[in-house]
Design an enzyme around this catalytic site. Sequence first.
Site, PDB file in Angstrom:
ATOM      1  N   SER A  62      13.681  14.468  69.923  1.00  0.00           N
ATOM      2  CA  SER A  62      15.096  14.465  69.555  1.00  0.00           C
ATOM      3  C   SER A  62      16.008  15.134  70.572  1.00  0.00           C
ATOM      4  CB  SER A  62      15.285  15.128  68.182  1.00  0.00           C
ATOM      5  OG  SER A  62      14.934  14.230  67.152  1.00  0.00           O
TER       6      SER A  62
ATOM      7  N   LYS B  26      19.352  22.263  70.723  1.00  0.00           N
ATOM      8  CA  LYS B  26      18.733  21.157  69.996  1.00  0.00           C
ATOM      9  C   LYS B  26      17.241  21.377  69.859  1.00  0.00           C
ATOM     10  CE  LYS B  26      19.263  17.152  68.031  1.00  0.00           C
ATOM     11  NZ  LYS B  26      18.160  17.548  67.147  1.00  0.00           N
TER      12      LYS B  26
ATOM     13  N   SER C   4      19.960  16.164  63.100  1.00  0.00           N
ATOM     14  CA  SER C   4      19.090  15.383  63.973  1.00  0.00           C
ATOM     15  C   SER C   4      18.712  14.061  63.323  1.00  0.00           C
ATOM     16  CB  SER C   4      17.821  16.167  64.354  1.00  0.00           C
ATOM     17  OG  SER C   4      17.204  15.605  65.499  1.00  0.00           O
TER      18      SER C   4
ATOM     19  N   LYS D  27      18.812  13.104  71.848  1.00  0.00           N
ATOM     20  CA  LYS D  27      20.139  13.036  71.234  1.00  0.00           C
ATOM     21  C   LYS D  27      21.189  13.787  72.036  1.00  0.00           C
ATOM     22  CE  LYS D  27      18.550  12.333  66.449  1.00  0.00           C
ATOM     23  NZ  LYS D  27      17.093  12.564  66.510  1.00  0.00           N
TER      24      LYS D  27
END
Length: 229
Positions: A25, A188, A85, A28
């Site tokens: 992720s 993140k 997320s 992202k």
Amino acid sequence: SAASDVYKRQIINSHNSRQIIHPASLTKMMTLYLAFDAIRYGRLKLDQKVIISKNAASEPPSKFWYKPGQRVSIRYLIRASAIRSANDAATALGEAISGSEKIFISDMNTAAKKMGMNSTNFLNAHGLTEIGHYSTAKDMLILARRLMLDYPEYFNIFSRLETTASGRKIRNTNYKFLRQYKGASGIKTGYTNAAGHNLAASAKRGDKQLICLLYTSPSPRDRQKSRMP
């Protein structure tokens, strides 16, 4: 892993930072970078509503569980992507930015090359494992730094412990790090079976701003123990 002084562009720590890995992720970060770019230059507006496609709604968890045909603002898609997320939100963002997922993936890779992320290839907007979707800690460090420096007006979203999106309260997947690490400001987390537990972390103490990328940590607990001083 890799850690860098943001403003001095000085690498403080590096271990296997050029090893090809699954970014999960952390992908992202690029999706959000391109969303912020589209907003800055007027191609999208934060309160603009877009229709969730069947393609976006069918993404596997973690997700926000948007329904096909649902109208959602760009603001909430950004929050769901950055804080929750959510894979469906990330795909919907990509489609809104570029008109289709296919074109968005091309735009992601073009942006990566312009940044000097020469060991990265994206195949989706969310980071779920696909053969040929890869990066390195070094490249993700470049992306994280650009996200922080190029869009400081939006970067604060990554430090929010909780927020609301489409009428729901959502908690940051990076909640523990933000609560426990003095000066933490994001960025993140990521997890897939192939990638393990990953973390792009940022923090500021005094006049020093650091970013750290930690890959393939065996557990969420170990992920919190980033190598930032």
